[in-house]
Design an enzyme around this catalytic site. Structure first.
Site, mmCIF file in Angstrom:
data_model
loop_
_atom_site.group_PDB
_atom_site.id
_atom_site.type_symbol
_atom_site.label_atom_id
_atom_site.label_comp_id
_atom_site.label_asym_id
_atom_site.label_seq_id
_atom_site.Cartn_x
_atom_site.Cartn_y
_atom_site.Cartn_z
ATOM 1 N N GLU A 45 0.620 -0.956 0.192
ATOM 2 C CA GLU A 45 -0.155 -0.229 -0.135
ATOM 3 C C GLU A 45 0.628 1.239 -0.040
ATOM 4 O OE1 GLU A 45 -1.622 3.498 2.053
ATOM 5 O OE2 GLU A 45 -0.874 1.766 3.389
ATOM 6 N N ASP A 49 0.979 3.594 -2.945
ATOM 7 C CA ASP A 49 0.532 5.036 -2.870
ATOM 8 C C ASP A 49 0.905 6.444 -3.737
ATOM 9 O OD1 ASP A 49 -0.536 7.003 -1.249
ATOM 10 O OD2 ASP A 49 1.134 7.722 -0.791
ATOM 11 N N ASP A 118 -6.834 0.892 1.055
ATOM 12 C CA ASP A 118 -5.748 0.382 0.735
ATOM 13 C C ASP A 118 -5.489 -0.679 0.197
ATOM 14 O OD1 ASP A 118 -4.755 1.954 2.964
ATOM 15 O OD2 ASP A 118 -5.283 1.020 4.796
ATOM 16 N N GLU A 121 -4.159 0.468 -3.620
ATOM 17 C CA GLU A 121 -2.929 0.985 -3.638
ATOM 18 C C GLU A 121 -2.480 -0.002 -3.653
ATOM 19 O OE1 GLU A 121 -3.172 5.814 -1.922
ATOM 20 O OE2 GLU A 121 -2.691 4.293 -0.412
#
Length: 228
Positions: A45, A49, A118, A121
């Protein structure tokens, strides 16, 4: 976890199957299966991101050549925020593939916005590691970027409010929006809006809805003001 149904659902085949499993593994599942020495999706994650932010930044830079830096920043923030990521994950039905602990599952974890965001990502992080940045872009070009042309993030680009603020600096000025034309059949209309300031046409815009047309008219007016 048999990931073949997930790969078939996404239309993507991973070389490193463990990465895809990890992307859909929540920390609550790992905590309940300590003997298996599993990894949760938090590190992926973190990577995803950064990958998403770069991909969105590149897309905005290349496809909005006249958009100022400040507006690109606002639009990017709207795309990568938790509510948007949650919506992307829901549309892709990520929730049903998550590995959750029993407690998390019983309390609605599959629908929890933070968990879905989450996971989205983390999936991008896994896809990047397995297949590279170009394949991440291909995925986003199918599932995310088309939304920019449908007004999904128009709340971040509220040009009417920006124009209103400008007009309010000149207290006696009056601003008005008019729909001056409607084109196309009833099920696929296109509206043409005009914004008028002090009885003078200041901008024009088109859109699939009246609100979208008015926003684009306001943007056209702001562009004219900024370039004058």
């Amino acid at each position: 976890m048999d990931i073949r149904p997930l790969e078939e659902h996404l239309g993507i085949s991973f070389q490193q199957k463990a990465l895809l499993k990890e992307a859909f593994t929540h920390s609550s599942y790992v905590n309940e299966h300590r003997k298996q020495r599993l990894s949760d999706n938090e590190r992926l994650e973190f990577l995803g991101d950064a990958v998403l932010e770069l991909a969105v930044s590149q897309y905005l830079y290349r496809n909005n050549k006249d958009m100022p830096e400040g507006e690109m920043t606002k639009l990017r923030a709207a795309i990568v925020c938790e509510p948007s990521l949650k919506n992307f994950a829901e549309e892709l039905e990520f929730g049903k593939f998550l590995r959750l602990g029993k407690g998390e599952q019983q309390t609605g974890g599959r629908e929890r916005p933070a968990i879905l965001a989450d996971a989205f990502e983390a999936f991008l992080g896994a896809l990047y590691l397995d297949q590279g940045f170009d394949n991440v872009l291909d995925f986003l070009n199918i599932h995310v970027f088309p939304k920019l042309t449908t007004g999904a993030f128009s709340h971040a680009m509220d040009y009417k409010s920006q124009l209103q603020e400008f007009v309010q600096q000149h207290k006696d000025q009056k601003i008005e929006y008019r729909i001056i034309e409607e084109k196309g059949p009833s099920h696929n209309k296109e509206f043409v809006a005009e914004v008028v300031i002090q009885e003078k046409a200041a901008g024009i815009g088109t859109g699939r809805t009246k609100k979208e047309a008015e926003q684009r008219a306001a943007k056209n007016a702001l562009d004219s003001i900024n370039n004058s």
